[in-house]
Scaffold this active site. Sequence first.
Site, PDB file in Angstrom:
ATOM      1  N   ARG A 115       0.906  -1.030  -0.084  1.00 32.56           N
ATOM      2  CA  ARG A 115      -0.016   0.070   0.097  1.00 32.56           C
ATOM      3  C   ARG A 115       1.013   1.250   0.171  1.00 32.56           C
ATOM      4  NH1 ARG A 115      -1.998   3.015   4.494  1.00 32.56           N
ATOM      5  NH2 ARG A 115      -4.118   4.263   3.878  1.00 32.56           N
TER       6      ARG A 115
ATOM      7  N   HIS B 114      -2.753  10.987   0.574  1.00 31.20           N
ATOM      8  CA  HIS B 114      -2.241  10.675   1.945  1.00 31.20           C
ATOM      9  C   HIS B 114      -1.685  12.208   2.371  1.00 31.20           C
ATOM     10  CE1 HIS B 114      -0.727   7.534   5.074  1.00 31.20           C
ATOM     11  NE2 HIS B 114      -0.380   8.606   5.382  1.00 31.20           N
TER      12      HIS B 114
ATOM     13  N   GLU C 123      -7.231   8.607   5.995  1.00 31.49           N
ATOM     14  CA  GLU C 123      -7.595   9.246   7.305  1.00 31.49           C
ATOM     15  C   GLU C 123      -8.039  10.670   6.966  1.00 31.49           C
ATOM     16  OE1 GLU C 123      -3.931   8.517   9.798  1.00 31.49           O
ATOM     17  OE2 GLU C 123      -4.307   6.601   9.826  1.00 31.49           O
TER      18      GLU C 123
ATOM     19  N   ASN D 201      -7.432   1.938   9.812  1.00 29.18           N
ATOM     20  CA  ASN D 201      -6.305   2.224  10.529  1.00 29.18           C
ATOM     21  C   ASN D 201      -6.805   2.095  12.004  1.00 29.18           C
ATOM     22  OD1 ASN D 201      -5.179   2.274   7.821  1.00 29.18           O
ATOM     23  ND2 ASN D 201      -4.587   4.651   8.053  1.00 29.18           N
TER      24      ASN D 201
ATOM     25  N   TYR E 156      -4.602   1.934  15.979  1.00 30.13           N
ATOM     26  CA  TYR E 156      -3.534   1.956  16.620  1.00 30.13           C
ATOM     27  C   TYR E 156      -3.478   1.983  18.061  1.00 30.13           C
ATOM     28  CZ  TYR E 156      -0.705   3.287  12.388  1.00 30.13           C
ATOM     29  OH  TYR E 156      -0.224   3.437  11.187  1.00 30.13           O
TER      30      TYR E 156
ATOM     31  N   GLU F 174      -3.812   0.019   8.208  1.00 30.85           N
ATOM     32  CA  GLU F 174      -2.531   0.447   9.002  1.00 30.85           C
ATOM     33  C   GLU F 174      -2.565  -0.055  10.397  1.00 30.85           C
ATOM     34  OE1 GLU F 174      -1.432   4.711   9.091  1.00 30.85           O
ATOM     35  OE2 GLU F 174      -1.785   4.701   7.059  1.00 30.85           O
TER      36      GLU F 174
HETATM   37  O1  IFM Z   1       2.466   7.606   9.990  1.00 35.08           O
HETATM   38  C1  IFM Z   1       1.035   8.009  10.074  1.00 35.08           C
HETATM   39  C2  IFM Z   1       0.453   7.685   8.641  1.00 35.08           C
HETATM   40  O2  IFM Z   1       0.938   8.592   7.836  1.00 35.08           O
HETATM   41  C3  IFM Z   1      -0.813   7.771   8.854  1.00 35.08           C
HETATM   42  N1  IFM Z   1      -1.560   6.790   9.862  1.00 35.08           N
HETATM   43  C4  IFM Z   1      -0.788   6.814  11.377  1.00 35.08           C
HETATM   44  C5  IFM Z   1       0.774   6.816  11.063  1.00 35.08           C
HETATM   45  C6  IFM Z   1       1.477   6.795  12.345  1.00 35.08           C
HETATM   46  O3  IFM Z   1       1.081   8.089  13.223  1.00 35.08           O
END
Ligand code: IFM
Length: 471
Positions: free
Chosen positions: A85, A129, A174, A300, A302, A375
């Site tokens: 990606r 992006h 995002e 995405n 985290y 992600e």
């Molecule tokens: O690095 C970023 C990415 O560009 C977009 N999503 C989160 C990642 C980590 O912060």
Amino acid sequence: MVGDRAEDGAGRTFPADFTFGAATASYQIEGAVEEDGRGPSIWDTFSHTPGKVDRGDTGDVADDHYHRLEEDLDLLQSLGLAAYRFSVSWSRVLPTGRGPVNQAGIDFYGRLVDGLLARGIQPVATLYHWDLPQALEDEGGWTVRTTAEAFREYARVLAAALGDRVHTWTTLNEPWCSAYLGYANGVHAPGRADPLAALQAAHHLNLAHGMGVQAIREALPGARCSVTLNLHVFRPVGDTGAEAVRRLDAVANRVFLGPMLQGAYPDDLKADTAAITDWSFVRADDLQQIHQPLDVLGVNYYSSNRVRLRPDDTGSVDSADAVGPSPFPGAEQVQFLPPSGPLTDMGWNIDPAGLSDLLTSLAATYPKLPLMITENGAAFPDRIGDDGVVHDEDRIDYVRRHLGALLDAIDAGADVRGYFVWSLLDNFEWALGYGKRFGIVRVDYDTLERTPKDSARWYAGVVARRALDGP
Ligand code: IFM
């Protein structure tokens, strides 16, 4: 119990057609910002503005991926990944955002896509992006509808140029970050802090998505289209937690999911933001344009956040990732509680169950829509061992537990088709510059040498076995 299962991954297998990949983004890795006709983007301007990025880091060189394309493609192949990606730099293709096409830019992405295909790797292309051409920001950026119209033109150009060589097209990465970090609290480019501008930006990003999907499908009937959202997982705390979650969910998640997947903005979002706007910038047929069928939704994930309403209504914000004005317009009264437990180098908590919760909830709400983790990964303060390699057990543990959580969601019935680790390479982490390392491959920023970390070898093993190992 779902949480326990996520901790103990040993032997759990992935579906036969599950896709493993790695992700990057143009400004974070390419460098070569003034080469071969590329025009400036808002991140060039922002990173060169003193005080905006830690240590004054810029993407001028980044990982020099533009010149090291073949080496990076070989790296992907050596890991056995089925998909890559990447994102396209809009201003490399259309230096001023619209109008004359820069053939050298097209050629670079043509070589990238061909190089992937030659190595048996599916190209998953993201059109946007965060690196908006500066010329478009000068005309109002995402606060104006003409930027969405320019995006439609850009999508048309790319679809015609790259054609069916691209496996999956993703319009935006995002949009929450683009709209709110870019225009509400200004910690990202273009660095504006105006809640009305941020809501306008959210809408025009939605519109760009819809126009982009239509443009791609007009050029390539049958193209697989998607969008990637960083859907937030909020954990309610105390009596006011549920209301805090509702407000945040409206402005952070449903502001995109609603129009894109259901053709409407949520009524509660409009009520919450009534003091900022009456949403009259939404025109009659916009929602119809935005609401396009998607082949897959990119997610995405985290970390999660614990929230409640602040006891005293001061109107200021105490968000984990907010500096100054709120990046959640209309939800200013929400209080973010400090994250607990071991944190990553970003200060983010580690909550794999948040991923399974998110996926199962999406699957319940949109049962026919396949999901893809586009992600997931972690920054940790890497140390290079005496053998010259980063032994990043912490990153391995993070990814292992999130893959376990993903399998939990699949077991619970979610249609999750793939996983892309963030990131293939250490790279430019936006306002935090090169200080935060997310790569499974280390980049030495002096020599630009790439060295796979233990996590890269471990991930390649998971991919080869199509199964998790134990902790
Ligand atoms: O690095 C970023 C990415 O560009 C977009 N999503 C989160 C990642 C980590 O912060």
